[in-house]
Design an enzyme around this catalytic site. Structure first.
Site: not given
Length: 543
Positions: A212, A265-267, A269, A293, A327, A425
């Site tokens: 995805k 992706g994001s922390t 999520v 990551e 990132c 962030e």
């Protein structure tokens, strides 16, 4: 599951093309950009080797030219996710049983196609879909993706080669099996190489994958899927689906054959995913592998002995290449009072020379941020800084979304080391600077270490070797990728395996053997060559 390995030669890093004026690669890339813009693509999902179109389409537009339509892709629903899982599981056994040299050949061929036949295509797709300039696209969608494919083949060969000792009369071996089930790969917009690596690294190990990608990276993801198919990837091994995150999670994380997630992706999520997996743990046939990551609040700290021009360059490149959407991008900087003014002055002057605009104009260093949501978030931080007495903007600060999502490289100076843009962030072209007392080096290292929940990348610039040594020790947990006298971005496969800890992820180091071990399940096989026929050991016998 096979013991045998093929002795592939150690790879080398793919050379980076210059795209200098008059070069053949520049001409080829310009031609491909024009060709892609001349057509509107109808992009399907790929499930079980079949192209799937739903009629529920989402437009794709270049972030730097939002009035132009590149095409659209077809969104899926929970039913398509279930179909993808079924297709993957149907393909699983044959793919797992395929000899390693045959699996490896698929990915080596894909790398070769990217390096030759489709080099202009992979770069043009990334430039248009994700608004990267030619150089940023080249080091990502060409070189890094090629390196991931080739180096992972090499690393997996090395893993297969590792075998236990056999004592006299015994033959021991390790079989490296794929996981029992399917792997979900969830990939971000900012690197086409990550989009390609997360599904292929798991598939290379014999796993089947549901992939995805971020909606804002579908343009390149669909192109790379076609490359894999041309390279001979069997149907159902990697299934490319476009569905919203909650739908993907609801279906995949409730399935008994869910075996692992490979995520960037994001922390927030990732933490939600982990919690959901934990709540469902009793449903699974095996304990899932969770590899992720996530975010970063990456730092640059300069010592009083640092070379001023080196610091300026590290900040200009580290904070503003690809609009700060890496990132690893530098987003907070700590400058010593003895050279801070000179650094700030030179940095502001350098930013004025950076041209901003479309990716098709090769003179532009800065392009657009990825979408309107990101634009609005970044602009809000800039506006807050304009009003806050603890902050002032010393460079940039302007933005517009009339033609595309353009935000000037912006430098905020703060008197508060815990000001929100030093801690939160942002994921955009915004750098915040704090000037510290040059005599308080050790205290400032402690400040750097304690300011952020993240620990992805960081950089220290100094000419004083004792200062570098002290920073290396004091900041041991502050960054998974740590740079001395360089910017905190630009990790190269095979040279700087990438990943961070704390809230930045599981630090499983993409581009190394460490990551591949996560997609393997070892089986120990002991064969006794001449089995005993009496249970009695010698100590039981009479003298």
């Amino acid at each position: 599951m096979h013991n045998a390995y093929f002795d592939f030669a150690a790879p080398h890093n793919e050379p980076v093309m210059s795209f200098a004026p008059g070069s053949p690669e520049r001409a080829a890339l310009k031609q491909q950009l024009a060709a892609f813009k001349a057509v509107q693509l109808d992009i399907p999902m790929y499930i079980g080797g079949k192209e799937v179109r739903t009629g529920k389409t989402v437009d794709i537009r270049p972030p730097h030219e939002i009035k132009h339509k590149l095409g659209h892709f077809h969104m899926g629903d929970a039913g398509h996710v279930k179909d993808a899982i079924n297709a993957a599981l149907a393909a699983r056994q044959q793919w797992a049983d395929t000899p390693w040299e045959q699996r490896a050949a698929v990915f080596l061929k894909a790398a070769e196609l990217l390096a030759t036949k489709y080099r202009a295509h992979t770069n043009a797709a990334t430039m248009l879909g994700q608004s990267k300039n030619a150089y940023q696209a080249e080091i990502d969608s060409a070189c890094e993706l090629i390196d991931f494919l080739r180096f992972n083949v090499h690393y997996l060969t090395e893993i297969y080669r590792q075998q236990p000792v056999s004592s006299p009369g015994v033959h021991n071996r390790l079989e490296y099996r794929p996981l029992e089930g399917f792997v979900l790969a969830v990939t971000p917009f900012n690197f086409s190489a990550i989009g390609g690596n997360l599904p292929t690294s798991a598939a290379m190990c014999g796993n089947v994958v549901i992939w995805k990608p971020a909606n804002t990276q579908v343009y390149h993801a669909s192109f790379f899927m076609k490359v894999l198919i041309e390279a001979g990837l069997p149907d159902g091994v990697i299934n490319l689906v476009y569905a919203d995150g909650p739908t993907i999670g609801d279906v995949c994380f409730a399935h008994p054959d869910f075996a692992g997630i490979h995520f960037t992706g994001s922390t927030g999520v990732f933490q939600t995913m982990w919690k959901t997996i934990g709540n469902n743990i009793s449903k699974y046939k095996t304990y899932p592998r969770i590899v992720g990551e996530t975010g970063g609040k990456d730092f640059v700290i300069a010592h009083r002995s640092a070379n001023v021009d080196a610091v300026v360059t590290a900040l200009a490149r580290g904070a503003f290449e690809y609009q700060g959407q890496k990132c690893s991008a530098a987003s907070r900087a700590y400058l010593p009072s003895n050279i801070a003014e000179e650094i700030k002055s030179k940095l502001a002057a350098e930013l004025k020379t950076m041209k901003m605009g479309t990716t098709e104009d090769f003179s532009n260093f800065i392009n657009a941020v990825i979408d309107e949501r990101s634009f609005d978030k970044i602009a809000a931080y800039i506006e807050d800084a304009k009003k806050d007495p603890k902050a002032k903007i010393i460079a940039g600060g302007n933005y517009s979304k009339t033609e595309g999502y353009f935000i000037e490289p912006t430098v905020i100076e703060t008197t508060d080391p815990k000001y929100k843009t030093m801690c939160e962030e942002i994921f955009g072209p915004v750098l915040t600077i704090y000037t510290y007392d040059a005599e308080k080096w050790e205290e400032t290292l402690e400040l750097v270490d304690g300011t952020s929940e993240y620990a992805l990348t960081g950089a220290v610039l100094a000419q004083d070797r004792y200062a570098l040594d002290q920073a290396t020790k004091k900041l041991v947990n502050a960054a998974g990728n740590f740079y001395l006298n360089d910017k905190p971005t630009g990790a190269v496969v095979g040279q700087q395996p990438f990943g961070g800890a704390r809230a930045s992820g599981t630090n499983d180091k993409a581009g190394s053997q460490l990551n591949l071990y996560r997609w393997l399940s070892a089986r120990t096989v002991k064969e006794t060559l001449v089995p005993p026929t009496d249970y009695r050991y010698p100590f039981l016998k009479e003298a």
